[in-house]
Design a protein around this motif. Structure first.
Motif, PDB file in Angstrom:
ATOM      1  N   ILE A 116      -6.223   7.246  -0.255  1.00 53.82           N
ATOM      2  CA  ILE A 116      -7.084   6.279   0.439  1.00 53.82           C
ATOM      3  C   ILE A 116      -6.374   4.930   0.345  1.00 53.82           C
ATOM      4  O   ILE A 116      -6.706   4.107  -0.503  1.00 53.82           O
ATOM      5  N   PRO A 117      -5.383   4.688   1.192  1.00 54.27           N
ATOM      6  CA  PRO A 117      -4.511   3.520   1.012  1.00 54.27           C
ATOM      7  C   PRO A 117      -5.193   2.193   1.327  1.00 54.27           C
ATOM      8  O   PRO A 117      -4.967   1.574   2.368  1.00 54.27           O
ATOM      9  N   ILE A 118      -6.034   1.735   0.396  1.00 52.83           N
ATOM     10  CA  ILE A 118      -6.761   0.483   0.607  1.00 52.83           C
ATOM     11  C   ILE A 118      -6.377  -0.558  -0.439  1.00 52.83           C
ATOM     12  O   ILE A 118      -6.969  -1.639  -0.495  1.00 52.83           O
ATOM     13  N   HIS A 119      -5.423  -0.213  -1.305  1.00 55.83           N
ATOM     14  CA  HIS A 119      -4.888  -1.144  -2.301  1.00 55.83           C
ATOM     15  C   HIS A 119      -6.016  -1.722  -3.162  1.00 55.83           C
ATOM     16  O   HIS A 119      -6.838  -0.979  -3.680  1.00 55.83           O
ATOM     17  N   ILE A 120      -6.080  -3.034  -3.308  1.00 57.65           N
ATOM     18  CA  ILE A 120      -7.026  -3.674  -4.229  1.00 57.65           C
ATOM     19  C   ILE A 120      -8.432  -3.797  -3.652  1.00 57.65           C
ATOM     20  O   ILE A 120      -9.338  -4.289  -4.326  1.00 57.65           O
ATOM     21  N   ALA A 121      -8.634  -3.332  -2.420  1.00 50.13           N
ATOM     22  CA  ALA A 121      -9.924  -3.543  -1.751  1.00 50.13           C
ATOM     23  C   ALA A 121     -11.080  -2.825  -2.441  1.00 50.13           C
ATOM     24  O   ALA A 121     -12.236  -3.210  -2.273  1.00 50.13           O
ATOM     25  N   THR A 154       2.041   2.162 -10.539  1.00 55.27           N
ATOM     26  CA  THR A 154       2.898   3.328 -10.750  1.00 55.27           C
ATOM     27  C   THR A 154       3.013   4.247  -9.535  1.00 55.27           C
ATOM     28  O   THR A 154       4.117   4.707  -9.220  1.00 55.27           O
ATOM     29  N   PRO A 155       1.920   4.554  -8.798  1.00 55.80           N
ATOM     30  CA  PRO A 155       2.065   5.441  -7.640  1.00 55.80           C
ATOM     31  C   PRO A 155       3.029   4.910  -6.579  1.00 55.80           C
ATOM     32  O   PRO A 155       3.816   5.682  -6.021  1.00 55.80           O
ATOM     33  N   TYR A 156       2.986   3.607  -6.282  1.00 55.86           N
ATOM     34  CA  TYR A 156       3.872   3.110  -5.225  1.00 55.86           C
ATOM     35  C   TYR A 156       5.326   3.036  -5.681  1.00 55.86           C
ATOM     36  O   TYR A 156       6.239   3.043  -4.863  1.00 55.86           O
ATOM     37  N   PHE A 163       1.406   3.376   0.094  1.00 53.57           N
ATOM     38  CA  PHE A 163       2.117   2.155  -0.244  1.00 53.57           C
ATOM     39  C   PHE A 163       3.477   2.473  -0.861  1.00 53.57           C
ATOM     40  O   PHE A 163       4.398   1.663  -0.804  1.00 53.57           O
ATOM     41  N   GLY A 164       3.596   3.673  -1.444  1.00 50.66           N
ATOM     42  CA  GLY A 164       4.889   4.105  -1.962  1.00 50.66           C
ATOM     43  C   GLY A 164       5.907   4.278  -0.856  1.00 50.66           C
ATOM     44  O   GLY A 164       7.104   4.030  -1.043  1.00 50.66           O
ATOM     45  N   ASN A 165       5.438   4.686   0.317  1.00 51.04           N
ATOM     46  CA  ASN A 165       6.336   4.797   1.467  1.00 51.04           C
ATOM     47  C   ASN A 165       6.864   3.421   1.864  1.00 51.04           C
ATOM     48  O   ASN A 165       8.046   3.265   2.189  1.00 51.04           O
ATOM     49  N   ILE A 166       5.980   2.422   1.811  1.00 54.17           N
ATOM     50  CA  ILE A 166       6.412   1.058   2.134  1.00 54.17           C
ATOM     51  C   ILE A 166       7.402   0.551   1.100  1.00 54.17           C
ATOM     52  O   ILE A 166       8.477   0.064   1.436  1.00 54.17           O
ATOM     53  N   THR A 252       3.193  12.267  10.191  1.00 49.26           N
ATOM     54  CA  THR A 252       3.969  11.347  11.027  1.00 49.26           C
ATOM     55  C   THR A 252       4.851  10.398  10.222  1.00 49.26           C
ATOM     56  O   THR A 252       5.779   9.795  10.762  1.00 49.26           O
ATOM     57  N   GLY A 253       4.531  10.239   8.933  1.00 49.34           N
ATOM     58  CA  GLY A 253       5.266   9.278   8.113  1.00 49.34           C
ATOM     59  C   GLY A 253       4.889   7.846   8.423  1.00 49.34           C
ATOM     60  O   GLY A 253       5.588   6.909   8.046  1.00 49.34           O
ATOM     61  N   SER A 254       3.776   7.661   9.127  1.00 50.04           N
ATOM     62  CA  SER A 254       3.362   6.318   9.547  1.00 50.04           C
ATOM     63  C   SER A 254       2.017   5.947   8.938  1.00 50.04           C
ATOM     64  O   SER A 254       0.985   6.546   9.271  1.00 50.04           O
ATOM     65  N   MET A 255       2.020   4.953   8.053  1.00 47.79           N
ATOM     66  CA  MET A 255       0.763   4.439   7.519  1.00 47.79           C
ATOM     67  C   MET A 255      -0.023   3.721   8.601  1.00 47.79           C
ATOM     68  O   MET A 255      -1.250   3.704   8.589  1.00 47.79           O
TER      69      MET A 255
END
Length: 435
Positions: A116-121, A154-156, A163-166, A252-255
């Motif tokens: 659930i790529p929402i970071h600090i939200a 750690t995950p990224y 976010f690790g992809n970024i 797709t590899g696209s966030m």
């Protein structure tokens, strides 16, 4: 003085003086460019070329912010908090609730970087309602700060998803490649495994040794205003949308596409009302805008440094100082990465800055490509935890201090610095020497 060194020092000094990091990067860029053989126009052109390279990263953050706001509108974060609060009615379950709470916060923090790529939200939505639970359990919030920092960082730095992809693919490997090192066949997870292990060791120390004892807090119930109510329908839609977004991201590899489809699903199903779509999207943009602008500015800064043509001179002099001593060189570079990230507060923005200097130096000193990726990745990630201006640590403090009982420096910055930066320093140092 070497123009590259002067630019970095200028940026660091301004950051330490609490000048906004975007302004510090822009001023540092012009100082470096004008102190070299570049004209004002050439410096501006180099900076503009660099910032264009960060556009896709910034767009990813913007759409992820909108996706995060949409998830919050479903009521899912509040529902998780309500479940924990209800369980407190059974005193015999307190120890079980304590560990369940730690595990849930840890898993949500980890998931916020990939599934659930929402970071600090998630922090302002999930943590404030749980403060009452933590107080009832006498749970040391410094431990929770460490748990969230681990999950957010750690995950990224290890998993090339979300976010690790970024961080790993679009920033770390791309900037190393742009600096002249072929990393096409590098397994980035192999390169970052030892630094990630250092982070995990720090987490275990925080949970089982440093902050395992009870700590008393005043029991204050935090009311979350306008918290949406979770229904069976919204729960099903939220889970289905999150899975769909994750699958699209992997396929797709696209966030960007994954977040966009997720936001559209929330909109189409009515979780986010049509007349609220603009506000939801704008709220997401505001939440992630600062991070995006910092990364764009860092790309411009790095491009100016490359155009000065003084990196090779700096590398040559540095190699002479180290005298071919890889042990000393690796440790010094890790410390430099720590200092830069502490000043900037963003590991994502540190990598473009250090890559242009570290890559030629690592090649000159004989580090393998895998060791170089490990060294630069760890040098960039170190300092994200424990940096006063880090968005990760600021958000952690904001969530845990909603009732005024969690100090930013003493309870967030210092604990995360000790338990993550120190282990990561040695783990990155060791990894660069054995790979």
């Amino acid at each position: 003085m070497n123009a590259v060194l002067l630019a970095v020092l200028c940026m660091l000094i301004l950051s330490v003086m609490r000048v906004h990091v975007v302004i510090s990067l822009i001023i540092g860029s012009f100082v470096g460019g004008l102190c070299s053989d570049l004209t004002l126009k050439e410096t501006i052109d180099a900076f503009n070329t660099g910032i264009s390279n960060g556009a896709s990263i910034a767009l990813s953050y913007a759409l992820l912010g909108a996706f995060a706001v949409a998830i919050s509108r479903s009521g899912l974060p509040q529902a998780l908090a309500d479940i924990a609060i209800k369980q407190l009615k059974t005193p015999s379950k307190k120890n079980k609730i304590k560990w369940l709470l730690i595990i849930i916060i840890g898993l949500v923090s980890i998931s916020s970087q990939n599934v659930i790529p929402i970071h600090i939200a998630f922090i302002p939505l999930l943590i404030p309602p749980l403060l009452y639970v933590m107080s009832k359990l006498s749970l040391d919030r410094r431990m929770i700060a460490c748990v969230m920092a681990f999950g957010l960082i750690t995950p990224y730095m290890f998993l090339p998803i979300g976010f690790g992809n970024i961080f790993l693919e679009q920033i770390l490997l791309k900037n190393i490649s742009n600096a002249g090192l072929n990393v096409e066949h590098i397994n980035v997870m192999e390169a970052m495994a030892i630094p990630a292990l250092g982070m995990f060791i720090g987490l275990l120390i925080a949970i089982f040794f440093s902050y395992r004892k009870p700590r008393k807090y005043q029991e204050k119930m935090i009311e979350v205003k306008h918290a949406p109510e979770m229904t069976k329908r919204s729960l099903f839609i939220s889970i289905a949308t999150i899975i769909l977004s994750f699958v699209i991201q992997l396929y797709t590899g696209s966030m960007i596409l994954g977040a966009l489809i997720g936001f559209i699903c929330f909109l189409a199903t009515g979780i986010v009302k049509w007349d609220e779509a603009d506000n939801a999207f704008n709220d997401g943009l505001k939440m992630m805008a600062m991070i995006g602008f910092v990364m764009i500015s860092a790309q411009g800064f790095a491009e100016v440094l490359k155009q000065t043509n003084e990196i090779s001179t700096l590398v040559m002099h540095s190699a002479e100082i180290f005298g071919g001593n890889k042990v000393m060189a690796s440790f010094t570079l890790m410390v430099i990465g720590l200092i830069i990230t502490l000043g900037i507060g963003s590991s994502f923005s540190t990598v473009p800055i250090i890559a242009v200097i570290f890559v030629p130096l690592c090649v000159q000193l004989g580090f393998s490509p895998l060791a170089t990726v490990c060294l630069i990745g760890a040098s960039g990630a170190i300092g994200d935890a424990g940096a006063p201006p880090s968005d990760t640590i600021l958000a952690t403090t904001a969530g845990l201090n909603m009732d005024g009982q969690h100090d930013h420096i003493r309870d967030s910055v210092i604990p995360t610095f000790i338990h993550f930066n120190i282990p990561l320093l040695f783990a990155g140092w060791i990894g660069s020497l054995v790979l």
